[in-house]
Structures are given as structure tokens and as C-alpha cells.
Design an enzyme around this catalytic site. Structure first.
Site, PDB file in Angstrom:
ATOM      1  N   CYS A  91       0.993  -2.573   1.895  1.00  0.00           N
ATOM      2  CA  CYS A  91      -0.238  -1.944   2.371  1.00  0.00           C
ATOM      3  C   CYS A  91      -1.174  -1.769   1.179  1.00  0.00           C
ATOM      4  O   CYS A  91      -0.894  -0.964   0.285  1.00  0.00           O
ATOM      5  CB  CYS A  91       0.066  -0.601   3.017  1.00  0.00           C
ATOM      6  SG  CYS A  91      -1.409   0.142   3.718  1.00  0.00           S
ATOM      7  N   CYS A 243      -8.585  -4.036   5.598  1.00  0.00           N
ATOM      8  CA  CYS A 243      -7.153  -4.388   5.474  1.00  0.00           C
ATOM      9  C   CYS A 243      -6.915  -5.266   4.241  1.00  0.00           C
ATOM     10  O   CYS A 243      -7.259  -6.459   4.221  1.00  0.00           O
ATOM     11  CB  CYS A 243      -6.646  -5.104   6.726  1.00  0.00           C
ATOM     12  SG  CYS A 243      -4.849  -5.279   6.700  1.00  0.00           S
ATOM     13  N   GLY A 244      -6.295  -4.655   3.236  1.00  0.00           N
ATOM     14  CA  GLY A 244      -6.123  -5.369   1.958  1.00  0.00           C
ATOM     15  C   GLY A 244      -5.106  -6.494   2.021  1.00  0.00           C
ATOM     16  O   GLY A 244      -5.301  -7.557   1.423  1.00  0.00           O
TER      17      GLY A 244
HETATM   18  O1  PYC Z   1      -4.698  -2.467   3.757  1.00  0.00           O
HETATM   19  O2  PYC Z   1      -2.956  -3.768   3.677  1.00  0.00           O
HETATM   20  C1  PYC Z   1      -3.622  -2.908   4.225  1.00  0.00           C
HETATM   21  C2  PYC Z   1      -3.138  -2.344   5.506  1.00  0.00           C
HETATM   22  C3  PYC Z   1      -2.034  -2.730   6.216  1.00  0.00           C
HETATM   23  C4  PYC Z   1      -1.973  -1.908   7.351  1.00  0.00           C
HETATM   24  C5  PYC Z   1      -3.033  -1.039   7.289  1.00  0.00           C
HETATM   25  N1  PYC Z   1      -3.739  -1.315   6.150  1.00  0.00           N
END
Ligand code: PYC
Length: 317
Positions: A91, A243-244
Site C-alpha cells: 500500500c 492509489c500508489g
Molecule cells: O495506495 O497502494 C495504494 C493503495 C492500495 C489500496 C489502497 N491504497
């Protein structure tokens, strides 16, 4: 008389997506790696996750982070992430939230630090004002233009890519508009894709479930972003941030298509039009090493109280 358990947590949000870091009160596992701790939490102490994330103490959009002592000498912390239905592989928005939390606690200062996670070692650069740059794990496209039959939408084509989680990346095209007013439709569309992938037995390279669906469209403002996405997370909540791990998967696909090179910048907007800045290095193992820059803000420092007489002590399951 009832017994009270107390969990100390620090909440933040990264581009709108909440992170809740457990900083005290949870069982501790000295000498264990984040992957080992994830298994122990899952099998014997899942109450930490459910009490933190589920109502009435939390809500479905929160991603929780269990903070541990690192087992690697060059790391400042260990971390693993969980949500309303289970444990995540990786995450990045949560890693940005973790870095800002550690800075808030005075445990790290400006500069580059390493964090041990189940997906590998991540580096975080803290530059102040909540801004953090994460070098994520190696990311790559596994398969291009995979057809999946989605009831109600006929055939949908998508790429399968790893960015620390498995993603199915779909161009919104004529299917749907990436717009906050369309949240229900975007969620239904993405859930239908995920169900169809499961039904068709389509998985990531290691057989892992493709549990994140990422739908792309044009940015609202091309001066601010190159693309806008909607990401459905396991558990049914949508990612409020770009979402990274999903942006890492997107960068891997762009690189594989010859559309992104080292030195280029990709500005990925999420459904709330907050933006992550992405760039890449090529990995000697194939694929890329993505770098994601974003900002997080602390929203609360609190103590969750878990009363063993409370019928919802472990959340509303
Ligand atoms: O930012 O990788 C991310 C992520 C995964 C699920 C929610 N955010």
C-alpha cells in the site's frame, strides 16, 4: 466487571484516502518480519484489524497499518497493511501516511529512510509539509489486452500488472465516465470485472487473486494530470487517492508500451482529482522501479477502547 483493551492509533489521509497506524496496544512480535507478523495477526489476532477498521470504530475506506520493529538493520520500521476484509500485499498511500506519522512522532526527520514491508524494502523520502516520495517495489506488466466477458458490458480488455498488488487495468473508453458523480456505476462495473476474472480463473503471474481493478479516463484538467483513475479495492471500497500501487502498475504498462522512459513524469489523478507524481527507473530484472510522490496530513491521534462486554468489541462483522 468488564476488561478494557486500548489501541493507540494515528490517523492521516493521503490524497483523501485514510490510513490508521496502530502505534501501541497491539500484540508485539519481536524478531518477526512483516510477512510473518501478517500471518500471526491473521490466524490468531485478527481482532486488531477488525476493531480498527470496521464500524463502529472505523469505516470501510480506512487502510490500517501495523507498525513493527524492523528485522533489517538499514530499515527504520516494519509495516504491514490491512483493510475491511483482510490483509493487503502492499500500500503506497499507506506508506506515505506511515512516513508522515513517523515524522509526526519525531521518529524520523527529513531525508531518505527504508521501511520493511511484506512486498520488500521500500524507501521513503520525507521532504516536509507532508510531502513524501516512495520508491516502491519492482513493478511489471504480466499480460496485455486480456479479454474478459463481463455480464452487461460484453467483452472488456485489460492489462494485468503488479505494482505491489495485482491490478486489472482498463481504459474506461465507451464503457463509463471517470467522474465522482458516477461512483455507484464505477463500483458496479469494477465489481463485475473482478467477479468475471475470478469466474474465468484469470490471476496474477503467481496465481494471486487480481483484487484491485483500475479504470482510466482523461484527466479533468490536463494542466494538472495526465490521466484520472477509479480504483476498486478488495472489500468494495474505492480508493480516494490515485492509489500508489495502482499508479506503479500503470507506470509499468506505459513503460512496456514504450510510452514512458526514465526521466519522464506521469501525473496520475484519482477520483477526487488529487494527484500522485510518478517516475521510473528500469529494473535489471525487467519491468520498472517506480517512484511515487504524494502528500499526507495527520487527522487524529487517538485511543480506541475495546470493552470485552461490548457486543461490537471487534467491529460489526
Ligand atoms: O495506495 O497502494 C495504494 C493503495 C492500495 C489500496 C489502497 N491504497
Amino acid at each position: 466487571m468488564s476488561n478494557l483493551r486500548r489501541l493507540q492509533v494515528i490517523d492521516s489521509h493521503t490524497g483523501g484516502e485514510p490510513t490508521r497506524v496502530v502505534v501501541g496496544g497491539a500484540p508485539e512480535f519481536a524478531g518477526r518480519t512483516p510477512s510473518e507478523i501478517r500471518e500471526l495477526l491473521q490466524s490468531d489476532h485478527d481482532w486488531v484489524r477488525s476493531a480498527c477498521i470496521l464500524e463502529p470504530r472505523g469505516h470501510e475506506a480506512i487502510v490500517g497499518a501495523y507498525l513493527s520493529e524492523p528485522t533489517l538493520d538499514d530499515c527504520v520500521a516494519g509495516v504491514l497493511f490491512f483493510n475491511n476484509v483482510g490483509y493487503l500485499n502492499g500500500c503506497v498511500h499507506g506508506t506515505i501516511g506511515l512516513a508522515v506519522t513517523l515524522a509526526h512522532l519525531g521518529r524520523i526527520g527529513p531525508g531518505v529512510h527504508k521501511v520493511e514491508a511484506p512486498t520488500g524494502v521500500l524507501s521513503v523520502e520525507v521532504t516536509g509539509h507532508g510531502e513524501v516520495t516512495v520508491q516502491n517495489v519492482r513493478s511489471y506488466r504480466y499480460q496485455k489486452n486480456v479479454p474478459v466477458h463481463v455480464p452487461g458490458y460484453a467483452e472488456v480488455l485489460g492489462d494485468i500488472a503488479w505494482g505491489g498488488n495485482w491490478f486489472f487495468l482498463v481504459e474506461a473508453g465507451t464503457h463509463i465516465d471517470i467522474n465522482i458523480t458516477n461512483l455507484d456505476k464505477l463500483t458496479q462495473f469494477s465489481e463485475a470485472i473482478r467477479d468475471s476474472l475470478v469466474k474465468a480463473g484469470i490471476t496474477g503471474e503467481d496465481g494471486g487473486e487480481i483484487d484491485h481493478i483500475e479504470v482510466f479516463g482523461p484527466p479533468m484538467n490536463p494542466a494538472q494530470a495526465d490521466s484520472k483513475n477509479f480504483v476498486l479495492c478488495p472489500g468494495g471500497a474505492y480508493d480516494r487517492s490515485p492509489c500508489g500501487t495502482g499508479t506503479s502498475a500503470k507506470l509499468a504498462c506505459l513503460h512496456a508500451d514504450g510510452k514512458l522512459r526514465p526521466g519522464d513524469i506521469w501525473r496520475q489523478a484519482g477520483i477526487l482529482d488529487t494527484v500522485f507524481i510518478g517516475s521510473i527507473e528500469e529494473s535489471a530484472k525487467g519491468g520498472i522501479l517506480p517512484t511515487i510522490k504524494g502528500s499526507a496530513f495527520i487527522t487524529a491521534e487517538s485511543e480506541l477502547i475495546i470493552d470485552d462486554a461490548d457486543p461490537f468489541q471487534h467491529g460489526i462483522v
